[in-house]
Design a protein around this motif. Structure first.
Motif, PDB file in Angstrom:
ATOM      1  N   ALA A 236      24.092  34.627  14.644  1.00  0.00           N
ATOM      2  CA  ALA A 236      23.196  35.703  14.209  1.00  0.00           C
ATOM      3  C   ALA A 236      23.135  35.842  12.697  1.00  0.00           C
ATOM      4  O   ALA A 236      22.087  36.191  12.136  1.00  0.00           O
ATOM      5  N   TRP A 237      24.247  35.606  12.003  1.00  0.00           N
ATOM      6  CA  TRP A 237      24.288  35.752  10.545  1.00  0.00           C
ATOM      7  C   TRP A 237      24.627  34.430   9.836  1.00  0.00           C
ATOM      8  O   TRP A 237      25.016  34.422   8.676  1.00  0.00           O
ATOM      9  N   GLY A 238      24.515  33.332  10.539  1.00  0.00           N
ATOM     10  CA  GLY A 238      24.732  32.029   9.917  1.00  0.00           C
ATOM     11  C   GLY A 238      26.179  31.627   9.766  1.00  0.00           C
ATOM     12  O   GLY A 238      26.484  30.666   9.063  1.00  0.00           O
ATOM     13  N   ASN A 239      27.103  32.333  10.432  1.00  0.00           N
ATOM     14  CA  ASN A 239      28.527  32.053  10.246  1.00  0.00           C
ATOM     15  C   ASN A 239      29.199  31.470  11.483  1.00  0.00           C
ATOM     16  O   ASN A 239      30.433  31.447  11.569  1.00  0.00           O
ATOM     17  N   ALA A 240      28.414  30.981  12.450  1.00  0.00           N
ATOM     18  CA  ALA A 240      29.030  30.367  13.624  1.00  0.00           C
ATOM     19  C   ALA A 240      29.865  29.165  13.199  1.00  0.00           C
ATOM     20  O   ALA A 240      29.494  28.426  12.299  1.00  0.00           O
ATOM     21  N   GLY A 241      31.010  28.983  13.852  1.00  0.00           N
ATOM     22  CA  GLY A 241      31.823  27.808  13.573  1.00  0.00           C
ATOM     23  C   GLY A 241      33.113  28.080  12.835  1.00  0.00           C
ATOM     24  O   GLY A 241      33.841  27.134  12.526  1.00  0.00           O
ATOM     25  N   GLU A 242      33.434  29.342  12.547  1.00  0.00           N
ATOM     26  CA  GLU A 242      34.678  29.635  11.830  1.00  0.00           C
ATOM     27  C   GLU A 242      35.866  29.588  12.784  1.00  0.00           C
ATOM     28  O   GLU A 242      36.618  30.548  12.951  1.00  0.00           O
ATOM     29  N   ILE A 243      36.040  28.409  13.383  1.00  0.00           N
ATOM     30  CA  ILE A 243      37.110  28.241  14.370  1.00  0.00           C
ATOM     31  C   ILE A 243      38.485  28.396  13.737  1.00  0.00           C
ATOM     32  O   ILE A 243      39.459  28.756  14.401  1.00  0.00           O
ATOM     33  N   GLY A 244      38.577  28.157  12.442  1.00  0.00           N
ATOM     34  CA  GLY A 244      39.857  28.291  11.760  1.00  0.00           C
ATOM     35  C   GLY A 244      40.417  29.695  11.798  1.00  0.00           C
ATOM     36  O   GLY A 244      41.625  29.885  11.611  1.00  0.00           O
ATOM     37  N   HIS A 245      39.571  30.685  12.052  1.00  0.00           N
ATOM     38  CA  HIS A 245      40.037  32.072  12.083  1.00  0.00           C
ATOM     39  C   HIS A 245      40.172  32.601  13.503  1.00  0.00           C
ATOM     40  O   HIS A 245      40.149  33.818  13.720  1.00  0.00           O
ATOM     41  N   ILE A 246      40.315  31.695  14.471  1.00  0.00           N
ATOM     42  CA  ILE A 246      40.669  32.107  15.827  1.00  0.00           C
ATOM     43  C   ILE A 246      42.190  32.252  15.886  1.00  0.00           C
ATOM     44  O   ILE A 246      42.918  31.289  15.628  1.00  0.00           O
ATOM     45  N   PRO A 247      42.719  33.440  16.205  1.00  0.00           N
ATOM     46  CA  PRO A 247      44.178  33.592  16.321  1.00  0.00           C
ATOM     47  C   PRO A 247      44.695  32.800  17.525  1.00  0.00           C
ATOM     48  O   PRO A 247      44.223  32.968  18.645  1.00  0.00           O
ATOM     49  N   VAL A 248      45.644  31.900  17.292  1.00  0.00           N
ATOM     50  CA  VAL A 248      46.167  31.047  18.366  1.00  0.00           C
ATOM     51  C   VAL A 248      47.673  31.217  18.561  1.00  0.00           C
ATOM     52  O   VAL A 248      48.203  30.792  19.587  1.00  0.00           O
ATOM     53  N   VAL A 249      48.350  31.813  17.594  1.00  0.00           N
ATOM     54  CA  VAL A 249      49.801  32.005  17.699  1.00  0.00           C
ATOM     55  C   VAL A 249      50.091  33.496  17.580  1.00  0.00           C
ATOM     56  O   VAL A 249      50.015  34.063  16.479  1.00  0.00           O
TER      57      VAL A 249
ATOM     58  N   GLU B 144      51.796  33.250  11.483  1.00  0.00           N
ATOM     59  CA  GLU B 144      51.662  33.394  10.038  1.00  0.00           C
ATOM     60  C   GLU B 144      50.522  34.339   9.671  1.00  0.00           C
ATOM     61  O   GLU B 144      49.447  34.292  10.270  1.00  0.00           O
ATOM     62  N   PRO B 145      50.737  35.200   8.664  1.00  0.00           N
ATOM     63  CA  PRO B 145      49.625  36.046   8.209  1.00  0.00           C
ATOM     64  C   PRO B 145      48.535  35.198   7.566  1.00  0.00           C
ATOM     65  O   PRO B 145      48.820  34.220   6.868  1.00  0.00           O
ATOM     66  N   CYS B 146      47.290  35.575   7.800  1.00  0.00           N
ATOM     67  CA  CYS B 146      46.138  34.861   7.254  1.00  0.00           C
ATOM     68  C   CYS B 146      45.403  35.771   6.269  1.00  0.00           C
ATOM     69  O   CYS B 146      45.358  36.993   6.475  1.00  0.00           O
ATOM     70  N   PRO B 147      44.828  35.239   5.201  1.00  0.00           N
ATOM     71  CA  PRO B 147      44.086  36.075   4.259  1.00  0.00           C
ATOM     72  C   PRO B 147      42.944  36.859   4.891  1.00  0.00           C
ATOM     73  O   PRO B 147      42.477  37.840   4.316  1.00  0.00           O
ATOM     74  N   CYS B 148      42.485  36.442   6.079  1.00  0.00           N
ATOM     75  CA  CYS B 148      41.400  37.177   6.734  1.00  0.00           C
ATOM     76  C   CYS B 148      41.871  38.503   7.288  1.00  0.00           C
ATOM     77  O   CYS B 148      41.052  39.351   7.673  1.00  0.00           O
ATOM     78  N   GLY B 149      43.194  38.718   7.356  1.00  0.00           N
ATOM     79  CA  GLY B 149      43.730  39.969   7.875  1.00  0.00           C
ATOM     80  C   GLY B 149      44.396  39.839   9.225  1.00  0.00           C
ATOM     81  O   GLY B 149      45.111  40.751   9.658  1.00  0.00           O
ATOM     82  N   ASN B 150      44.175  38.734   9.926  1.00  0.00           N
ATOM     83  CA  ASN B 150      44.818  38.498  11.212  1.00  0.00           C
ATOM     84  C   ASN B 150      46.094  37.669  11.023  1.00  0.00           C
ATOM     85  O   ASN B 150      46.416  37.248   9.918  1.00  0.00           O
ATOM     86  N   ARG B 151      46.775  37.442  12.117  1.00  0.00           N
ATOM     87  CA  ARG B 151      47.977  36.605  12.096  1.00  0.00           C
ATOM     88  C   ARG B 151      47.801  35.446  13.062  1.00  0.00           C
ATOM     89  O   ARG B 151      47.137  35.556  14.086  1.00  0.00           O
ATOM     90  N   GLY B 152      48.420  34.310  12.731  1.00  0.00           N
ATOM     91  CA  GLY B 152      48.420  33.174  13.635  1.00  0.00           C
ATOM     92  C   GLY B 152      47.100  32.445  13.747  1.00  0.00           C
ATOM     93  O   GLY B 152      46.842  31.777  14.751  1.00  0.00           O
ATOM     94  N   CYS B 153      46.236  32.524  12.714  1.00  0.00           N
ATOM     95  CA  CYS B 153      44.945  31.839  12.773  1.00  0.00           C
ATOM     96  C   CYS B 153      45.145  30.318  12.767  1.00  0.00           C
ATOM     97  O   CYS B 153      46.059  29.791  12.132  1.00  0.00           O
TER      98      CYS B 153
END
Length: 388
Positions: free
Chosen positions: A233-246, A250-259
């Motif tokens: 919808a906003w041209g940002n599809a594909g940011e699979i790196g920011h899917i939390p998997v663990v 580890e903390p991620c700069p996006c604000g989540n952990r385990g990306c």
């Protein structure tokens, strides 16, 4: 998008781009076949083709006769009829290439510029473009495309962390790029640009439904559907790196952990103290799960591993996935491997960025924009010569 001409007033520039785009996509192609593709008369197409030949964008080629009569002349893009500039901006530096209409890199340049500020980066880009184009005096540059890390316009995720550039928030990318180079400018996230480069010049030329997994400083991906990148919808599809998997990882700069990209990316590799083999063995279980997620979400013909990682590292990562987990891709009737390593190499991003500029200037969509702005901008297909 279907290529269809128009009979509306001021539609001539639009129709010229429609015909040129048809030759670019389907050539070698005969005039009659172009007319059927775009819904114009053969006479109209012939008139436009004559103009495009005179301007040097296309070539007319006639094969040797194999029997009675002459075979029809077919049309194809003239590789040297124009050039586009591809730019790749990363936290590590700036890469640039001058690329002809066939996708060949004819000149390239690199500047080491870690975390370059916008003013410094655009000054360097302007100098790099001037340096490359001076080597091709009298040639025509159609436009410039720039690829850089995304996502764009997401408050907690854009232009933060090791994968992006500090100080680039709210920068008018297209305007600054055009002002620095004097060229029609376009921009795209680097994973989508790389996926398009692979579609045009690598494995993607043989497949229409595949997932391109982009190893940059971070990790991203793009699904190619019917030859086009799925954008979201906003041209940002594909940011699979920011899917939390663990969970609790580890903390991620996006604000989540385990990306995912905290474990699988060039940044993750740089934080590993051992060698490539040890790192690949460590992250293989997480990577194997990620591949199963991609396959179950998108059902691709194949997943192509590419980006800035070396071919040797990509090959090690691909080998570490065996045995692959079960997914919807575990089919007995498949003829393509589930995992392929990209052929386009590190030039894929630059080729994709340049292709973005070519499509942006020559495509029907740009033709519509041009027609609406005709009194202000003039016809870009007739201009754009490189200064000697």
């Amino acid at each position: 998008m279907a290529l269809r001409g128009t009979n509306q007033e001021f539609g001539r520039p639009y129709n010229r781009r429609i015909v040129l785009e048809s030759v670019r996509r389907f050539g070698p192609i005969a005039r009659g076949d172009i007319a059927r593709h775009v819904g114009l008369t053969v006479q109209t197409v012939s008139t436009i083709v004559r103009e495009l030949e005179e301007q040097g964008y296309i070539l007319s080629v006639r094969e040797e006769p194999k029997g009675r009569g002459l075979p029809p002349a077919t049309l194809r893009i003239n590789p040297d009829g124009g050039y586009a500039v591809g730019i790749h901006l990363t936290p590590l530096g700036i890469d640039a290439a001058l690329i002809n209409l066939s996708g060949d890199v004819v000149e390239d340049a690199h500047r080491s510029a870690p975390n370059a500020a916008p003013d410094d980066a655009f000054e360097a880009i302007g100098a790099m473009v001037s340096e490359m184009t001076r080597r091709r005096p009298g040639s025509r540059v159609i436009g410039i495309g720039m690829a850089l890390p995304g996502p764009f316009g997401v408050e907690p995720m854009s232009f933060v962390g090791p994968t992006t550039m500090v100080g680039w928030r709210d920068v008018l990318l297209r305007e600054r790029l055009s002002a620095a180079t004097g060229l029609p400018a376009f921009f795209e996230n680097d994973m989508a640009a790389a996926a398009m480069g692979e579609r045009l010049y690598g494995f993607g030329a043989k497949h229409s439904e595949y997932y391109y997994l982009y190893f940059g400083v971070g990790l991203g991906g793009a699904m190619l559907h019917d030859g086009s990148v799925l954008r979201g919808a906003w041209g940002n599809a594909g940011e699979i790196g920011h899917i939390p998997v663990v969970p609790g990882g580890e903390p991620c700069p996006c604000g989540n952990r385990g990306c995912l990209e905290r474990y699988i990316s060039l940044d993750a590799r740089s934080r590993w103290s051992g060698d490539d083999t040890g790192w690949v063995a460590e992250v293989a279980p997480v990577f194997r799960n990620a591949i199963a997620i991609i396959e179950n979400l998108f059902d691709p013909e194949t997943i192509v591993l590419g980006g800035l990682a070396s071919p040797a590292l990509l090959e090690r990562l691909a080998a570490s996935l065996e045995p692959l987990l079960n997914s919807v891709s575990a089919r007995k009737d498949r003829t393509t491997p589930r995992i392929l390593v990209a052929q386009g190499g590190q030039h894929a991003v630059l080729r994709g960025a340049a292709a973005l500029a070519v499509s942006g200037v020559l495509s029907p969509r740009f033709g519509q924009i041009f027609t609406a702005k005709r009194q202000r901008d003039g016809d870009l297909l007739k201009g754009g010569d490189i200064a000697a």
